[in-house]
Write a protein that holds these residues in place. Structure first.
Motif, PDB file in Angstrom:
ATOM      1  N   MET A  15       0.832  -1.203   0.000  1.00 53.64           N
ATOM      2  CA  MET A  15       0.000   0.000   0.000  1.00 53.64           C
ATOM      3  C   MET A  15       0.872   1.262   0.000  1.00 53.64           C
ATOM      4  O   MET A  15       0.552   2.230  -0.681  1.00 53.64           O
ATOM      5  N   LYS A  16       1.949   1.245   0.795  1.00 56.81           N
ATOM      6  CA  LYS A  16       2.839   2.406   0.848  1.00 56.81           C
ATOM      7  C   LYS A  16       3.483   2.671  -0.508  1.00 56.81           C
ATOM      8  O   LYS A  16       3.741   3.809  -0.869  1.00 56.81           O
ATOM      9  N   LYS A  17       3.716   1.595  -1.245  1.00 59.55           N
ATOM     10  CA  LYS A  17       4.316   1.727  -2.560  1.00 59.55           C
ATOM     11  C   LYS A  17       3.386   2.502  -3.500  1.00 59.55           C
ATOM     12  O   LYS A  17       3.832   3.363  -4.264  1.00 59.55           O
ATOM     13  N   TRP A  18       2.097   2.219  -3.457  1.00 57.65           N
ATOM     14  CA  TRP A  18       1.119   2.909  -4.304  1.00 57.65           C
ATOM     15  C   TRP A  18       0.971   4.375  -3.913  1.00 57.65           C
ATOM     16  O   TRP A  18       0.824   5.241  -4.777  1.00 57.65           O
ATOM     17  N   ILE A  19       1.013   4.654  -2.626  1.00 60.51           N
ATOM     18  CA  ILE A  19       0.923   6.046  -2.162  1.00 60.51           C
ATOM     19  C   ILE A  19       2.148   6.818  -2.633  1.00 60.51           C
ATOM     20  O   ILE A  19       2.034   7.953  -3.124  1.00 60.51           O
ATOM     21  N   ALA A  20       3.325   6.214  -2.502  1.00 57.07           N
ATOM     22  CA  ALA A  20       4.558   6.870  -2.959  1.00 57.07           C
ATOM     23  C   ALA A  20       4.522   7.099  -4.469  1.00 57.07           C
ATOM     24  O   ALA A  20       4.937   8.156  -4.963  1.00 57.07           O
TER      25      ALA A  20
END
Length: 192
Positions: free
Chosen positions: A1-6
Motif C-alpha cells: 500500500m505504501k508503494k502505491w501512495i509513494a
C-alpha cells in the motif's frame, strides 16, 4: 500500500513540475520556431486569435486616447478614427507572424519590421546591401516571472528602453503566448 501512495505522490510531483516548467519550455519552443521560421511550430505555441485581438485593442485604444475627446465627438474625426482602426488591423495582421514576432521579441520597433524587411536586405545611401548583423535570440535576457498559477510573463526592453511584456497563459497543462503588452502611451514606462 505504501508503494502505491509513494507512486501517486511521485506522479503528482511530476505533473506539478511539468506545469511549473511549462512556460520556460514554451518560451524555448517559441525561440526555436522563430529562429527556424517554422510557422507550424509557432502556431502550436502562440494563440494567434487572442494575440491579434489584444494587440488590436491596445493600439486602437492608444489612437483614441491620442485623438482626444474633440476628435471623438467630431463626425469627421469619427471617420478618421474608423480609418485608423483599419490601418491598425493591417499592421497587427502583418506583425503577428514569425518575422514580426521575432522582431518584437528582439526589442525592435513594430513599424520598422514588415514582411518585406525580412525578405530584402537593408541598403546604404548608394543602394548597396549592408552587411548582415546577426539577430539576437528572441526573448534573450528577458525577465521572467509567474503572475499567477496560470499566467507567466517575460519582459524585455525595446530599442528605447521601454518594457515589452509577453504574457503566457495556461490552459490545462499547456502554456501558450496569448498577449503582448506594448509600451504605449502613459503606461510606456510604468510596466515592469
Amino acid at each position: 500500500m505504501k508503494k502505491w501512495i509513494a507512486l501517486a505522490l511521485a506522479a503528482i510531483v511530476l505533473v506539478f513540475a511539468w506545469v511549473a516548467a511549462g512556460p520556460y519550455m514554451t518560451i524555448r519552443a517559441i525561440q526555436h520556431a522563430v529562429q527556424a521560421q517554422d510557422a507550424g511550430e509557432l502556431a502550436e505555441q502562440v494563440d494567434f486569435p487572442t494575440l491579434r485581438a489584444s494587440l488590436k485593442a491596445q493600439m486602437v485604444d492608444e489612437i483614441i486616447r491620442q485623438a482626444g475627446p474633440d476628435v471623438q465627438t467630431n463626425p469627421f474625426g469619427a471617420i478618421a478614427l474608423t480609418m485608423a482602426t483599419g490601418v491598425v488591423n493591417g499592421l497587427v495582421d502583418g506583425m503577428v507572424n514569425p518575422g514580426g514576432l521575432s522582431a518584437v521579441m528582439q526589442g525592435q520597433r513594430l513599424w520598422k519590421n514588415s514582411k518585406e524587411s525580412f525578405e530584402r536586405p537593408p541598403v546604404d545611401a548608394q543602394g548597396e546591401p549592408l552587411p548582415a548583423t546577426p539577430p539576437t535570440k528572441p526573448l534573450e535576457n528577458a525577465t521572467m516571472r509567474y503572475e499567477s498559477a496560470s499566467r507567466f510573463t517575460a519582459t524585455i526592453r525595446d530599442e528605447q528602453g521601454k518594457p515589452v511584456v509577453f504574457v503566457l497563459k495556461r490552459d490545462g497543462l499547456r502554456w501558450r503566448l496569448a498577449d503582448i503588452r506594448l509600451p504605449l502611451g502613459a503606461n510606456a514606462g510604468t510596466q515592469k
